[in-house]
Design an enzyme around this catalytic site. Structure first.
Site, PDB file in Angstrom:
ATOM      1  N   CYS A  59       0.844  -1.202   0.000  1.00  6.51           N
ATOM      2  CA  CYS A  59       0.000   0.000   0.000  1.00  6.51           C
ATOM      3  C   CYS A  59       0.874   1.245   0.000  1.00  6.51           C
ATOM      4  O   CYS A  59       1.668   1.457   0.921  1.00  6.51           O
ATOM      5  CB  CYS A  59      -0.923  -0.004   1.217  1.00  6.51           C
ATOM      6  SG  CYS A  59      -1.905   1.514   1.377  1.00  6.51           S
TER       7      CYS A  59
ATOM      8  N   CYS B 275      -0.329   4.802  -6.361  1.00  2.86           N
ATOM      9  CA  CYS B 275      -1.499   4.168  -5.735  1.00  2.86           C
ATOM     10  C   CYS B 275      -1.688   2.824  -6.413  1.00  2.86           C
ATOM     11  O   CYS B 275      -1.647   2.730  -7.644  1.00  2.86           O
ATOM     12  CB  CYS B 275      -2.746   5.035  -5.896  1.00  2.86           C
ATOM     13  SG  CYS B 275      -4.260   4.220  -5.311  1.00  2.86           S
TER      14      CYS B 275
END
Length: 236
Positions: free
Chosen positions: A84, A197
């Site tokens: 992440c 992302c």
């Protein structure tokens, strides 16, 4: 199991699936035993990282991540992969909680960008949390880049693609993805963009006709993970 690494994922789950798919696809194999040894933590219930970074009264994801690190300490992998991007806001605290090295995705992406492009202006695209955290901006500036952060209208488009289309509706909106890249690169005068992302990385995986220059942080992390795992295997 010997010579294995752990993947701390689930933020989000589809993006983690994309990481694992690329990892297995890029590993050169001729038989089952050529694949890499790893343990996957798909911790989908970690509270939203961006929500907390933008508003510290929101539920804090750090205790959840630290609990994951504690569990991985028991397993003793060779290294940990944090898939992440936004969670790298907590990187120093997580690394301080373990002697096991954690790969730093933004740093690896910045290093790769410096190999492909010598300075100049680059766009950074990610969650509002990643933008506010400034982790990518710091890493890119360290290697000589001027970083363009999205204006509010462009950031809203990025938010819509990440949350509304991909996370909520499982929709890979290629039209919006290319619109974002056109605005970030062409209209803002950047030579390329860094995708910070994992939902954008998922988008890039399936946008096979992308005409824009991008450095996909997740893709770079996949390559560094394979390199590290194979090096560890050779030592044994």
């Amino acid at each position: 199991m010997e010579n294995f690494f752990s993947i701390l994922g689930g933020m989000g789950t589809q993006a983690t699936e994309s990481f694992v798919r690329l990892l297995n696809h890029r590993t050169v194999t001729h038989k089952d035993q050529d694949y890499l040894n790893y343990v996957l933590f798909n911790h989908a219930t970690v509270p939203d990282r961006t929500a907390y970074i933008l508003d510290s009264t929101a539920e804090n994801p750090l205790p959840f991540l630290l609990d994951d690190i504690a569990k991985q300490n028991l397993l003793k992998p060779n290294f940990i992969v944090l898939t992440c991007n936004t969670a790298h806001y907590f990187f120093e605290t997580l690394q301080a909680a373990t002697e096991i090295p954690i790969l730093h995705m933004p740093r690896e992406a910045a290093i790769e960008m410096s190999r492909r492009q010598k300075g100049g202006k680059v766009a950074f695209l990610g969650t509002e949390g990643s933008v506010k955290a400034g982790v990518y901006q710091r890493e890119l500036e360290k290697v000589g880049f001027e970083v363009m952060l999205p204006e509010s209208k462009l950031q809203q488009k990025v938010n819509d693609l990440i949350y509304r289309d991909i996370k909520e509706n499982d929709f890979l909106n290629k039209e919006l993805y290319y619109e974002i890249l056109a605005e970030a690169i062409e209209e803002c005068g950047c030579a390329s963009a860094v995708l910070g992302c994992t939902e954008l990385s998922l988008m890039e995986e399936f946008a096979t006709d992308n005409p824009y220059n991008v450095v996909d942080a997740q893709s770079i992390l996949v390559d560094r993970t394979i390199e590290r795992a194979l090096a560890d295997r050779k030592k044994s």
